[in-house]
Design a protein around this motif. Structure first.
Motif, PDB file in Angstrom:
ATOM      1  N   ASP A   1      -2.747   0.226   6.465  1.00  0.00           N
ATOM      2  CA  ASP A   1      -1.647   1.181   6.441  1.00  0.00           C
ATOM      3  C   ASP A   1      -0.322   0.439   6.622  1.00  0.00           C
ATOM      4  OD1 ASP A   1      -0.570   3.607   6.191  1.00  0.00           O
ATOM      5  OD2 ASP A   1      -1.111   4.362   8.186  1.00  0.00           O
ATOM      6  N   GLY A   2       0.589   0.617   5.682  1.00  0.00           N
ATOM      7  CA  GLY A   2       1.935   0.038   5.825  1.00  0.00           C
ATOM      8  C   GLY A   2       2.074  -1.418   5.406  1.00  0.00           C
TER       9      GLY A   2
ATOM     10  N   VAL B   1       0.853  -1.193   0.000  1.00  0.00           N
ATOM     11  CA  VAL B   1       0.000   0.000   0.000  1.00  0.00           C
ATOM     12  C   VAL B   1       0.886   1.240   0.000  1.00  0.00           C
ATOM     13  CG1 VAL B   1      -1.665   1.345   1.309  1.00  0.00           C
ATOM     14  CG2 VAL B   1      -1.945  -1.104   1.137  1.00  0.00           C
ATOM     15  N   TYR B   2       0.757   2.032  -1.042  1.00  0.00           N
ATOM     16  CA  TYR B   2       1.493   3.297  -1.067  1.00  0.00           C
ATOM     17  C   TYR B   2       0.805   4.261  -0.106  1.00  0.00           C
ATOM     18  CZ  TYR B   2       3.832   1.490  -5.186  1.00  0.00           C
ATOM     19  OH  TYR B   2       4.575   0.722  -6.038  1.00  0.00           O
ATOM     20  N   PRO B   3       1.601   4.994   0.699  1.00  0.00           N
ATOM     21  CA  PRO B   3       1.014   5.831   1.744  1.00  0.00           C
ATOM     22  C   PRO B   3      -0.083   6.756   1.234  1.00  0.00           C
ATOM     23  CG  PRO B   3       3.420   5.872   1.850  1.00  0.00           C
ATOM     24  CD  PRO B   3       3.060   5.051   0.662  1.00  0.00           C
ATOM     25  N   ASN B   4       0.094   7.273   0.015  1.00  0.00           N
ATOM     26  CA  ASN B   4      -0.886   8.215  -0.510  1.00  0.00           C
ATOM     27  C   ASN B   4      -2.156   7.574  -1.039  1.00  0.00           C
ATOM     28  OD1 ASN B   4      -0.168  10.940  -0.273  1.00  0.00           O
ATOM     29  ND2 ASN B   4       1.655  10.479  -1.474  1.00  0.00           N
ATOM     30  N   LEU B   5      -2.156   6.236  -1.100  1.00  0.00           N
ATOM     31  CA  LEU B   5      -3.313   5.568  -1.686  1.00  0.00           C
ATOM     32  C   LEU B   5      -4.074   4.721  -0.674  1.00  0.00           C
ATOM     33  CD1 LEU B   5      -1.960   4.429  -5.156  1.00  0.00           C
ATOM     34  CD2 LEU B   5      -3.287   6.439  -4.586  1.00  0.00           C
ATOM     35  N   VAL B   6      -3.761   4.918   0.601  1.00  0.00           N
ATOM     36  CA  VAL B   6      -4.392   4.101   1.629  1.00  0.00           C
ATOM     37  C   VAL B   6      -5.908   4.136   1.506  1.00  0.00           C
ATOM     38  CG1 VAL B   6      -4.736   3.877   4.111  1.00  0.00           C
ATOM     39  CG2 VAL B   6      -2.474   4.348   3.234  1.00  0.00           C
ATOM     40  N   ASP B   7      -6.441   5.292   1.142  1.00  0.00           N
ATOM     41  CA  ASP B   7      -7.899   5.413   1.120  1.00  0.00           C
ATOM     42  C   ASP B   7      -8.539   4.790  -0.116  1.00  0.00           C
ATOM     43  OD1 ASP B   7      -7.983   6.601   3.626  1.00  0.00           O
ATOM     44  OD2 ASP B   7      -7.408   8.536   2.768  1.00  0.00           O
ATOM     45  N   ALA B   8      -7.709   4.304  -1.062  1.00  0.00           N
ATOM     46  CA  ALA B   8      -8.269   3.638  -2.253  1.00  0.00           C
ATOM     47  C   ALA B   8      -8.720   2.218  -1.924  1.00  0.00           C
ATOM     48  CB  ALA B   8      -7.226   3.599  -3.368  1.00  0.00           C
TER      49      ALA B   8
ATOM     50  N   ARG C   1      -0.764  -6.839   8.162  1.00  0.00           N
ATOM     51  CA  ARG C   1       0.604  -6.357   8.425  1.00  0.00           C
ATOM     52  C   ARG C   1       1.501  -7.443   9.022  1.00  0.00           C
ATOM     53  NH1 ARG C   1      -1.353  -1.237   9.603  1.00  0.00           N
ATOM     54  NH2 ARG C   1      -1.919  -1.960  11.668  1.00  0.00           N
ATOM     55  N   GLN C   2       0.908  -8.523   9.552  1.00  0.00           N
ATOM     56  CA  GLN C   2       1.728  -9.580  10.149  1.00  0.00           C
ATOM     57  C   GLN C   2       2.533 -10.354   9.098  1.00  0.00           C
ATOM     58  OE1 GLN C   2      -0.648 -13.271  11.312  1.00  0.00           O
ATOM     59  NE2 GLN C   2      -2.306 -11.858  10.858  1.00  0.00           N
ATOM     60  N   PHE C   3       2.155 -10.217   7.794  1.00  0.00           N
ATOM     61  CA  PHE C   3       2.807 -11.024   6.766  1.00  0.00           C
ATOM     62  C   PHE C   3       3.931 -10.269   6.060  1.00  0.00           C
ATOM     63  CE2 PHE C   3      -1.627 -12.764   6.788  1.00  0.00           C
ATOM     64  CZ  PHE C   3      -1.306 -14.011   7.330  1.00  0.00           C
ATOM     65  N   ASP C   4       4.991 -11.024   5.760  1.00  0.00           N
ATOM     66  CA  ASP C   4       6.057 -10.496   4.902  1.00  0.00           C
ATOM     67  C   ASP C   4       6.011 -11.313   3.603  1.00  0.00           C
ATOM     68  OD1 ASP C   4       8.368  -9.518   3.773  1.00  0.00           O
ATOM     69  OD2 ASP C   4       9.731 -10.540   5.136  1.00  0.00           O
ATOM     70  N   VAL C   5       6.649 -12.503   3.588  1.00  0.00           N
ATOM     71  CA  VAL C   5       6.546 -13.381   2.418  1.00  0.00           C
ATOM     72  C   VAL C   5       5.591 -14.527   2.756  1.00  0.00           C
ATOM     73  CG1 VAL C   5       7.801 -14.989   0.915  1.00  0.00           C
ATOM     74  CG2 VAL C   5       8.872 -12.833   1.626  1.00  0.00           C
TER      75      VAL C   5
END
Ligand code: NAD
Length: 369
Positions: free
Chosen positions: A126-127, A110-117, A235-239
């Motif tokens: 977020d993040g 998620v790009y910070p500026n597109l969180v609301d999309a 957010r708990q996931f990476d790969v």
């Protein structure tokens, strides 16, 4: 470095977004002193129109002789009536199979500026920065026996077989652990080991592969819980490493956390030549209108730099250029929001005011830095 890149724009918006990705790669070449040679060839509907088949021999030969393949999208209503084996989409299966690509990598970020999309709440997504690694050539989509048979009582019986060998699991495991090493060093292996024997083997082999990667954490999760956790606490996931069918489903779910399909790149790797493409299709509903979002393709070019050429710094520069373009308020229509400037794909477009630079503004950011 020197690299030959096969450029297969394909159909629909593929023809609009591909030139933007090539421009970005050219900018990278200039800035970091690499020599990229771009060779174009036909694929999909445009190949059918020219030579009658979706994946011409010359295109396949070019792909095999190249160092990497960048693909746009194929398909469209014009070719929908054709017999299945002649449809544009057959070219995708054909090229992946011919290149021996067994690992599909799909980031969901998620790009910070597109969180609301996103359709999910800001505090949930977020993040997030997830990479789904999907096994692509084995499992239930290919396992035998398969088919539909008639039973003596007149009923029919449909069969597919989930089957994996140790080696097939080991090699996809290695791709996941290698990728995690470049990221936050955490692999979550998705299985259904409480019910399926093939998953029991999957889990055992993943544990074994991890022994060669002591710096990377390994976690296991059942697929049903993974589907739930992706929307509850992504957010708990990476790969996340998955077999073919679980990866098919979960990579779409993870992708949609981020909002727009026009933002999502992918890489198919495993053999000598990798294939890099946006996850979306040819978008016939918007093709030719100069409103397609080229970011998925530009980000796919970034994945090519990282995974085909190990040019991590250059891949990061592309990422930063995308972030900067978004930070400056430029948006294609699919990701527009109040207060942003809606632009087209092509800055030379006559349909747009000349002050609209387009998302290929990313190139400008790269050159300026
Ligand atoms: P699609 O991904 O082409 O489009 C789905 C929706 O997303 C559409 O509303 C479209 O306008 C939008 N969209 C897609 N890419 C976009 C972009 N870059 N910017 C802005 N909006 C975008 O899926 P579909 O409509 O189901 O399929 C259309 C054709 O593409 C079909 O022929 C299908 O078989 C083919 N297809 C090809 C690929 C591929 O080439 N890898 C993948 C999926 C579908």
């Amino acid at each position: 470095m020197k690299a030959k890149i096969a450029v297969l724009a394909g159909d629909g918006v593929g023809r609009e977004i591909m030139p933007e990705a090539v421009k970005v790669l050219q900018a990278i070449g200039e800035k970091y002193q690499h020599s990229f040679e771009f060779v174009s060839a036909d694929i999909g509907g445009q190949a059918i129109d020219k030579v009658g088949v979706p994946l011409p021999q010359e295109t396949l030969a070019l792909a095999k002789q190249s160092d990497a393949v960048l693909l746009g999208a194929v398909g469209g209503p014009k070719w929908e009536g054709l017999e299945y084996s002649l449809r544009p989409e057959r070219a995708l299966l054909g090229i992946r199979e011919a290149l021996g690509l067994y690992a599909n990598l799909r980031p969901a970020k998620v790009y910070p500026n597109l969180v609301d999309a996103s359709t999910l709440k800001r505090e949930v997504i977020d993040g997030i920065d997830i990479l789904v690694v999907r096994e692509l050539t084995g499992g239930i989509y290919f396992g035998k026996p398969k088919g539909i048979e008639k039973l003596p009582n007149g009923e029919e019986r449909g069969v597919n077989t989930e089957v994996y060998t140790t080696e097939e699991i080991r090699r996809i495991g290695k791709v996941a652990f290698e990728a995690a090493r470049k990221r936050r060093k955490k692999v979550t292996s998705v299985d259904k080991a409480n019910v399926l024997e093939s998953s029991e083997l999957w889990r055992r082999v993943m544990i074994d592969v991890q022994k060669s990667y002591p710096d990377v954490e390994l976690h296991h999760i059942y697929v049903d819980n993974a589907a739930m956790q992706l929307v509850r606490n992504p957010r708990q996931f990476d790969v996340m490493v998955c077999n073919n069918i679980f990866g098919d489903i979960l990579s779409d779910e993870a992708a949609m956390l981020t909002g727009s399909i026009g933002m999502l790149p992918s890489a198919s790797i495993g053999a000598k030549v990798g294939l890099f493409e946006p996850i979306h299709g040819s978008a016939p509903d918007i093709a030719g209108k100069n409103i397609a979002n080229p970011i998925a393709t530009i980000a796919s070019a970034g994945m090519m730099l990282a995974y085909a050429f190990q040019l991590d710094k250059e891949a990061e520069a592309i990422e930063q250029a995308i972030v900067k373009t978004l930070d400056m308020g430029y948006r294609t229509k699919d990701i527009q929001s109040p207060g942003t400037r809606v632009v087209g794909t092509d800055r030379k477009s006559t349909r747009l005011n000349s002050s609209h630079l387009g998302i290929s503004y990313a190139v400008f950011c790269l050159k300026k830095k």
